[in-house]
Design a protein around this motif. Structure first.
Motif, PDB file in Angstrom:
ATOM      1  N   GLY A  41      15.957  16.957  42.927  1.00 33.26           N
ATOM      2  CA  GLY A  41      15.241  15.866  42.266  1.00 33.26           C
ATOM      3  C   GLY A  41      13.757  16.121  42.107  1.00 33.26           C
ATOM      4  O   GLY A  41      12.954  15.254  42.461  1.00 33.26           O
ATOM      5  N   SER A  75      13.193  13.732  38.706  1.00 35.60           N
ATOM      6  CA  SER A  75      14.226  14.025  37.717  1.00 35.60           C
ATOM      7  C   SER A  75      15.568  14.233  38.410  1.00 35.60           C
ATOM      8  O   SER A  75      15.637  14.635  39.566  1.00 35.60           O
ATOM      9  CB  SER A  75      13.859  15.282  36.914  1.00 35.60           C
ATOM     10  N   LEU A  76      16.637  13.971  37.703  1.00 30.09           N
ATOM     11  CA  LEU A  76      17.982  14.036  38.276  1.00 30.09           C
ATOM     12  C   LEU A  76      18.588  15.413  38.020  1.00 30.09           C
ATOM     13  O   LEU A  76      19.568  15.578  37.275  1.00 30.09           O
ATOM     14  CB  LEU A  76      18.849  12.933  37.690  1.00 30.09           C
ATOM     15  N   TRP A 129      14.341  18.216  49.312  1.00 32.35           N
ATOM     16  CA  TRP A 129      14.334  16.933  48.604  1.00 32.35           C
ATOM     17  C   TRP A 129      12.917  16.599  48.141  1.00 32.35           C
ATOM     18  O   TRP A 129      11.977  16.584  48.937  1.00 32.35           O
ATOM     19  CB  TRP A 129      14.836  15.836  49.524  1.00 32.35           C
ATOM     20  N   SER A 152      12.667  13.830  45.845  1.00 30.36           N
ATOM     21  CA  SER A 152      12.794  12.419  45.484  1.00 30.36           C
ATOM     22  C   SER A 152      13.899  11.818  46.343  1.00 30.36           C
ATOM     23  O   SER A 152      14.537  12.527  47.125  1.00 30.36           O
ATOM     24  CB  SER A 152      13.082  12.246  43.982  1.00 30.36           C
ATOM     25  N   HIS A 169      19.419  11.215  47.357  1.00 31.29           N
ATOM     26  CA  HIS A 169      20.234  12.300  46.836  1.00 31.29           C
ATOM     27  C   HIS A 169      21.066  12.901  47.965  1.00 31.29           C
ATOM     28  O   HIS A 169      20.695  12.834  49.139  1.00 31.29           O
ATOM     29  CB  HIS A 169      19.368  13.398  46.210  1.00 31.29           C
ATOM     30  N   CYS A 222      25.276  15.626  43.018  1.00 31.79           N
ATOM     31  CA  CYS A 222      24.736  14.486  43.756  1.00 31.79           C
ATOM     32  C   CYS A 222      25.606  13.289  43.416  1.00 31.79           C
ATOM     33  O   CYS A 222      25.726  12.907  42.243  1.00 31.79           O
ATOM     34  CB  CYS A 222      23.280  14.234  43.360  1.00 31.79           C
ATOM     35  N   HIS A 278      24.266  10.328  41.323  1.00 33.85           N
ATOM     36  CA  HIS A 278      23.724  10.655  40.010  1.00 33.85           C
ATOM     37  C   HIS A 278      24.564  11.699  39.269  1.00 33.85           C
ATOM     38  O   HIS A 278      24.067  12.334  38.335  1.00 33.85           O
ATOM     39  CB  HIS A 278      22.281  11.163  40.160  1.00 33.85           C
ATOM     40  N   MET A 335      23.431  15.262  37.299  1.00 31.76           N
ATOM     41  CA  MET A 335      22.830  15.957  38.444  1.00 31.76           C
ATOM     42  C   MET A 335      23.899  16.786  39.145  1.00 31.76           C
ATOM     43  O   MET A 335      24.479  16.382  40.160  1.00 31.76           O
ATOM     44  CB  MET A 335      22.179  14.961  39.408  1.00 31.76           C
TER      45      MET A 335
END
Length: 221
Positions: free
Chosen positions: A74, A78-79, A101, A103, A106, A146, A149, A154
């Motif tokens: 992420g 963004s995914l 990580w 973001s 996730h 993920c 997502h 993702m």
């Protein structure tokens, strides 16, 4: 009662009292020892608990002194997995991949992997700052995603190959054998030399004899 008999009778209770006291002391010491052991066990259990949420770290698959690679989870919110989503990450066997990580919310769910591989992924949801590492040993393609997502695209791919740098993408000149043509250098050299010889012989013939005898005018009869 004689004095000797009196002393003898008095010594028996005294000895019994001493033995009883010794027994009590030993029991007390044994009880204290058991208490100490119990306390130590409780402390060990308490300190052995940790969580990987937020800025924690998780490791699987051994690891060691082999090569390393990094996948950003992420990046910038963004995914995507970078690399992994837009193009596969190619690594050699024994490479340790660190997932970082950048973001929140996730995880890594393994979708498919080669036979004999034991990658479990990391399914708990984690946030910015968390890192997870795994060492990939088995050749083949690993697909993962993920869970929250996946529908947004993702997903990621890791390819474990013997020579990860051999198939580098992009332009540039390509060898003929890369198109499936089994051409060896000595055959190319032999053909070149043959072509030169034919050209020299033909030129020499033309210069020495001129036009062909069949193209000239015949004698007058």
């Amino acid at each position: 009662m004689k004095r000797r008999d009196f002393l003898r009778a008095a010594s028996v209770p005294a000895a019994a009292a001493t033995a009883s006291a010794a027994t009590g002391t030993g029991a007390a010491q044994e009880t204290e020892g058991g208490t100490a052991t119990g306390t130590a066990t409780g402390t060990s259990t308490g300190t052995g608990t940790s969580t990987g949420t937020g800025t924690g770290t998780a490791t699987s698959g051994g690891g060691g002194g082999g090569p390393t690679a990094t996948v950003t989870v992420g990046p910038g919110g963004s995914l995507v997995f970078e690399p992994g989503t837009s193009e596969p990450l190619q690594i050699a066997p024994g490479t340790t991949v660190e997932f970082v990580w950048e973001s929140d919310n996730h995880n890594i769910v393994v979708d498919s992997q080669p036979d004999g591989a034991n990658w479990q992924g990391h399914e708990p949801l984690e946030n910015t700052g968390f890192t997870y590492t795994h060492t990939f040993e088995t050749l083949g393609t690993y697909e993962y995603y993920c869970a929250p997502h996946q529908s947004a695209g993702m997903v990621g791919t890791i390819e474990v190959v013997e020579n990860p740098n051999a198939g580098g993408g992009g332009g540039g000149e390509k060898e003929l054998h890369s198109f499936g043509v089994p051409i060896h250098a000595h055959w190319v050299g032999a053909a070149t030399i043959l072509g030169i010889l034919v050209t020299v012989i033909f030129t020499f013939y033309v210069l020495k004899y001129g036009e062909s005898a069949h193209t000239g005018t015949g004698r007058n009869g």
